[in-house]
Design a protein around this motif. Structure first.
Motif, short mmCIF file in Angstrom:
data_model
loop_
_atom_site.label_atom_id
_atom_site.label_comp_id
_atom_site.label_asym_id
_atom_site.label_seq_id
_atom_site.Cartn_x
_atom_site.Cartn_y
_atom_site.Cartn_z
N ILE A 17 -4.73 -9.61 -2.97
CA ILE A 17 -3.46 -10.36 -2.92
C ILE A 17 -2.61 -10.00 -4.13
O ILE A 17 -1.40 -9.78 -4.02
CB ILE A 17 -3.71 -11.88 -2.83
N TYR A 21 1.14 -8.38 -3.83
CA TYR A 21 2.33 -8.94 -4.46
C TYR A 21 2.98 -7.90 -5.37
O TYR A 21 4.21 -7.80 -5.44
CB TYR A 21 1.99 -10.21 -5.25
N ILE A 80 -1.11 -10.81 4.23
CA ILE A 80 -2.20 -11.58 3.62
C ILE A 80 -3.26 -11.90 4.67
O ILE A 80 -4.46 -11.76 4.42
CB ILE A 80 -1.67 -12.86 2.95
#
Length: 134
Positions: A17, A21, A80
Motif C-alpha cells: 500500500i 501511494y 488496493i
C-alpha cells in the motif's frame, strides 16, 4: 514452501500500500497499520492526504477537496483491493474506505469470505466469544 505468518502478510500488505501511494499519488503515508481479525482486515494510514487536497482545504475549498478525494478513491481503492487479494490469495467480499481530510487519516475495512492460510492462525484475534464469563 510453508505458509507465511499473519505478521508477514500484514507487513506485505502495508508495504505494498505504501508503494502504491508513492507510485500513484507521489505520497508516502507516515504510518500504515494493518491487522487481521476474524473475517476482516483493518488498515489505517496516517498522512494520506495529497498536497492538492491540503491546499484546497486550507483555501476553504472543502467541497472541491472532497471531490478530489472521491476521484482519487475511484482510482486507488480497486488497486488496493487487487493487491490485498494477490497477497492473501483469497477474494475480497467488500472494502470500505474513508479519508478524513482534516486529520489526514484513512481507514479501510476489508471483508473476506475466508481468512488466508497462515502458519500461526492462533495469532489472529477472534470475534468476542459468547459466554466467555460463564
Amino acid at each position: 514452501m510453508s505458509a507465511p505468518t499473519i505478521g508477514q502478510l500484514e507487513r506485505e500488505i502495508s508495504n505494498r500500500i505504501r508503494s502504491l501511494y508513492n507510485v500513484e499519488l507521489g505520497l508516502r503515508p507516515s504510518r500504515i497499520n494493518c491487522h487481521f481479525f476474524h473475517g476482516e482486515l483493518a488498515i489505517t494510514l496516517e498522512n494520506s492526504v495529497t498536497k492538492v487536497e491540503e491546499i484546497l482545504m486550507k483555501s476553504g475549498s472543502d467541497i472541491l477537496a472532497e471531490q478530489v478525494r472521491i476521484d482519487i478513491d475511484k482510482i486507488i481503492i480497486p488497486q488496493i483491493q487487487y493487491l490485498i487479494e494477490e497477497v492473501i490469495g483469497k477474494p475480497v467480499l467488500d472494502l470500505i474506505s474513508h479519508t478524513n481530510l482534516t486529520t489526514g487519516r484513512t481507514g479501510i475495512i476489508v471483508f473476506m469470505g475466508k481468512l488466508p492460510e497462515v502458519r500461526n492462525p492462533q495469532a489472529i484475534p477472534k470475534a468476542i466469544k459468547k459466554n466467555a464469563a460463564s
